[in-house]
Design a protein around this motif. Structure first.
Motif, PDB file in Angstrom:
ATOM      1  N   MET A 226       0.871  -1.176   0.091  1.00  0.00           N
ATOM      2  CA  MET A 226      -0.007  -0.014   0.266  1.00  0.00           C
ATOM      3  C   MET A 226       0.804   0.982  -0.069  1.00  0.00           C
ATOM      4  O   MET A 226       0.386   2.277  -0.533  1.00  0.00           O
ATOM      5  N   LYS A 227       2.030   1.348   0.567  1.00  0.00           N
ATOM      6  CA  LYS A 227       2.871   2.309   0.398  1.00  0.00           C
ATOM      7  C   LYS A 227       3.859   2.458  -0.774  1.00  0.00           C
ATOM      8  O   LYS A 227       4.602   3.236  -1.088  1.00  0.00           O
ATOM      9  N   GLY A 228       3.458   1.585  -1.464  1.00  0.00           N
ATOM     10  CA  GLY A 228       4.303   1.598  -2.841  1.00  0.00           C
ATOM     11  C   GLY A 228       5.755   1.189  -2.990  1.00  0.00           C
ATOM     12  O   GLY A 228       6.628   1.359  -3.635  1.00  0.00           O
ATOM     13  N   LEU A 229       6.162   0.258  -2.003  1.00  0.00           N
ATOM     14  CA  LEU A 229       7.325  -0.174  -1.892  1.00  0.00           C
ATOM     15  C   LEU A 229       7.512  -1.681  -2.031  1.00  0.00           C
ATOM     16  O   LEU A 229       8.747  -2.160  -2.467  1.00  0.00           O
ATOM     17  N   LEU A 230       6.383  -2.386  -2.659  1.00  0.00           N
ATOM     18  CA  LEU A 230       6.503  -3.757  -2.855  1.00  0.00           C
ATOM     19  C   LEU A 230       5.594  -3.940  -4.054  1.00  0.00           C
ATOM     20  O   LEU A 230       4.609  -3.186  -4.351  1.00  0.00           O
ATOM     21  N   THR A 231       6.172  -4.862  -5.048  1.00  0.00           N
ATOM     22  CA  THR A 231       5.029  -5.234  -6.071  1.00  0.00           C
ATOM     23  C   THR A 231       4.920  -6.482  -6.198  1.00  0.00           C
ATOM     24  O   THR A 231       5.722  -7.419  -5.989  1.00  0.00           O
ATOM     25  N   ARG A 232       3.641  -7.172  -6.386  1.00  0.00           N
ATOM     26  CA  ARG A 232       3.142  -8.495  -6.112  1.00  0.00           C
ATOM     27  C   ARG A 232       3.434  -9.102  -7.676  1.00  0.00           C
ATOM     28  O   ARG A 232       2.964  -8.621  -8.633  1.00  0.00           O
ATOM     29  N   ARG A 233       4.058 -10.494  -7.730  1.00  0.00           N
ATOM     30  CA  ARG A 233       4.111 -10.930  -8.793  1.00  0.00           C
ATOM     31  C   ARG A 233       3.774 -12.524  -8.700  1.00  0.00           C
ATOM     32  O   ARG A 233       3.390 -12.810  -7.678  1.00  0.00           O
ATOM     33  N   GLU A 234       3.445 -13.312  -9.955  1.00  0.00           N
ATOM     34  CA  GLU A 234       3.351 -14.281  -9.943  1.00  0.00           C
ATOM     35  C   GLU A 234       4.040 -15.442 -10.983  1.00  0.00           C
ATOM     36  O   GLU A 234       4.424 -14.812 -11.808  1.00  0.00           O
ATOM     37  N   LYS A 235       4.343 -16.622 -10.429  1.00  0.00           N
ATOM     38  CA  LYS A 235       5.229 -17.272 -11.646  1.00  0.00           C
ATOM     39  C   LYS A 235       4.548 -18.758 -11.680  1.00  0.00           C
ATOM     40  O   LYS A 235       4.122 -19.252 -10.364  1.00  0.00           O
ATOM     41  N   ARG A 236       4.658 -19.468 -12.526  1.00  0.00           N
ATOM     42  CA  ARG A 236       3.899 -21.012 -12.710  1.00  0.00           C
ATOM     43  C   ARG A 236       5.116 -21.940 -11.976  1.00  0.00           C
ATOM     44  O   ARG A 236       6.405 -21.997 -12.288  1.00  0.00           O
ATOM     45  N   ASN A 237       4.775 -22.823 -11.222  1.00  0.00           N
ATOM     46  CA  ASN A 237       5.501 -24.123 -10.938  1.00  0.00           C
ATOM     47  C   ASN A 237       4.781 -25.209 -11.001  1.00  0.00           C
ATOM     48  O   ASN A 237       3.651 -25.009 -11.638  1.00  0.00           O
ATOM     49  N   ILE A 238       5.260 -26.236 -10.357  1.00  0.00           N
ATOM     50  CA  ILE A 238       4.742 -27.550 -10.952  1.00  0.00           C
ATOM     51  C   ILE A 238       3.304 -27.725 -10.256  1.00  0.00           C
ATOM     52  O   ILE A 238       2.493 -28.576 -10.778  1.00  0.00           O
ATOM     53  N   THR A 239       3.035 -26.955  -9.286  1.00  0.00           N
ATOM     54  CA  THR A 239       1.538 -26.962  -8.673  1.00  0.00           C
ATOM     55  C   THR A 239       0.452 -25.816  -9.212  1.00  0.00           C
ATOM     56  O   THR A 239      -0.767 -25.959  -8.642  1.00  0.00           O
ATOM     57  N   GLY A 240       1.111 -25.007  -9.922  1.00  0.00           N
ATOM     58  CA  GLY A 240       0.312 -23.681 -10.367  1.00  0.00           C
ATOM     59  C   GLY A 240       1.148 -22.569 -10.278  1.00  0.00           C
ATOM     60  O   GLY A 240       2.154 -22.672 -10.191  1.00  0.00           O
ATOM     61  N   MET A 241       0.002 -21.386  -9.971  1.00  0.00           N
ATOM     62  CA  MET A 241       0.837 -20.054  -9.842  1.00  0.00           C
ATOM     63  C   MET A 241       1.045 -20.009  -8.658  1.00  0.00           C
ATOM     64  O   MET A 241       0.226 -20.407  -7.533  1.00  0.00           O
TER      65      MET A 241
END
Length: 371
Positions: A226-241
């Protein structure tokens, strides 16, 4: 608690003496007994350690280090009042011994006399305002005595001096009655942010690394996002995202980041903070000017800034190891031979500094390193 030289310090004391100094028989004897005492402490043989320190004090009753170590050996045996007496003897000889004040405070802490413990910490801080451990101990004692706000202020100061104190604090039960405070939640944010900076970018990894409760980690991540210090990402692995987090670009450029790669993330690629690279380049420019002027004192001063771990040395070693070695060797020769060496090697030294500056401006080549 089993902590040496304060809450969370190291178990091994500083080494005594230098091999190229000629001591008298009594001087040699007391130092030899002192070292034996240190070795006994390292092996948890506290009674043997006390005996060695007492023998050293027979040789020299004003041997401050022996009084301090004798006190800490008694501390390990739970003999806190005896330990305090030993620290008092050390302070009678050297009232400005910050270590003795800090350890005396630790003994009062064990006796739950937090008022006296705080007084001792304040004495240590007066002597050395940059003693992160003394500030950390003061934070503990203040919090335990009910002065939570002052405790958190002291804790913040200790973290400014040494970021590792943040990670230590979130596991420390002495701060239990401060955990609900906004100030302590900010400290958890610092721990989470530093973990992500070091490449531990999943919630599970952060929990494993820091020992912070998963709910607290997730709360900190939400607040940082919320403070703009982190960004959420996703990546695929063997069980899903799978969800992971990165520092925003502005923050990453300021503090540098570590990417963990390979099997189990055991290899890492580290980038230096952009601002620190700019600062190093600026110092190199000044060093080059000093060399070309033939200013010995200024040259040594700027080389020290580039070599010393307290300044830019750690970044130079990590990012530009060979260049750090070249600067260190040049500095040794400047100290040994002085102006004569500088005058005879102006061109070579100027060229070396310029070459390093070019490499720093280009940025380090990211090399994998084993943990």
């Amino acid at each position: 608690m089993g902590r040496f030289f304060g809450k969370g310090g190291e178990k091994e004391g500083p080494s005594e003496g230098a091999s190229d100094v000629n001591y008298s028989d009594s001087e040699f004897q007391k130092r030899d007994l002192y070292k034996k005492g240190q070795n006994h402490m390292s092996n948890d043989k506290m009674l043997d350690a006390i005996r060695s320190f007492e023998l050293a004090l027979r040789v020299d009753p004003k041997y401050v280090d022996a009084w301090v170590r004798k006190g800490y050996a008694h501390f390990h045996l739970g003999e806190y009042t005896v330990a305090i007496s030993a620290y008092d003897r050390a302070l009678e000889i050297d009232v400005n011994n910050a270590e003795a004040w800090n350890l005396k405070g630790l003994s009062y802490y064990k006796l739950k006399n937090y008022e006296k413990a705080i007084e001792c910490c304040e004495k240590a801080i007066d002597i050395d305002p940059n003693d992160g451990m003394a500030w950390y101990n003061r934070a503990c004692y203040m919090t335990l005595s009910g002065n939570v706000d002052e405790g958190l202020e002291a804790l913040k100061r200790s973290i400014e001096i040494d970021i590792a104190n943040a990670r230590k604090a979130v596991k420390d039960r002495d701060f239990e009655n401060a955990r609900a405070e906004e100030g302590f939640r900010r400290i958890i944010e610092v721990v989470v942010l530093e973990s992500i900076r070091q490449g531990y970018d999943y919630v599970g990894k952060i929990v494993w690394l820091t020992g912070v409760d998963k709910v607290e980690v997730e709360d900190a991540i939400m607040r940082l996002s919320m403070k703009g210090l982190l960004t959420r990402r996703e990546k695929r692995n063997i069980t899903g995202m799978e969800e992971y987090f990165e520092l925003t670009k502005d923050i990453a450029d300021k503090v540098g980041v570590t990417k963990r790669v390979g099997l189990f993330g055991k290899e890492k690629h580290t980038s230096a903070p952009m601002q620190q690279l700019k600062d190093i380049s600026e110092v190199l420019g000044r060093a080059k000017e000093a060399v070309e002027r033939g200013d010995l004192d200024a040259t040594k001063q700027f080389f020290d800034e580039l070599i010393s771990p307290a300044k830019h040395g750690s970044a130079m070693i990590e990012q530009f190891f060979d260049e750090h070695r070249d600067l260190r060797l040049a500095q040794i020769r400047l100290r040994d031979k002085g102006q004569e060496y500088l005058n005879a090697n102006k061109s070579a030294l100027s060229e070396m500094v310029g070459r390093i500056d070019v490499k720093v401006r280009q940025g380090p080549v990211s090399k994998p390193a084993k943990d």
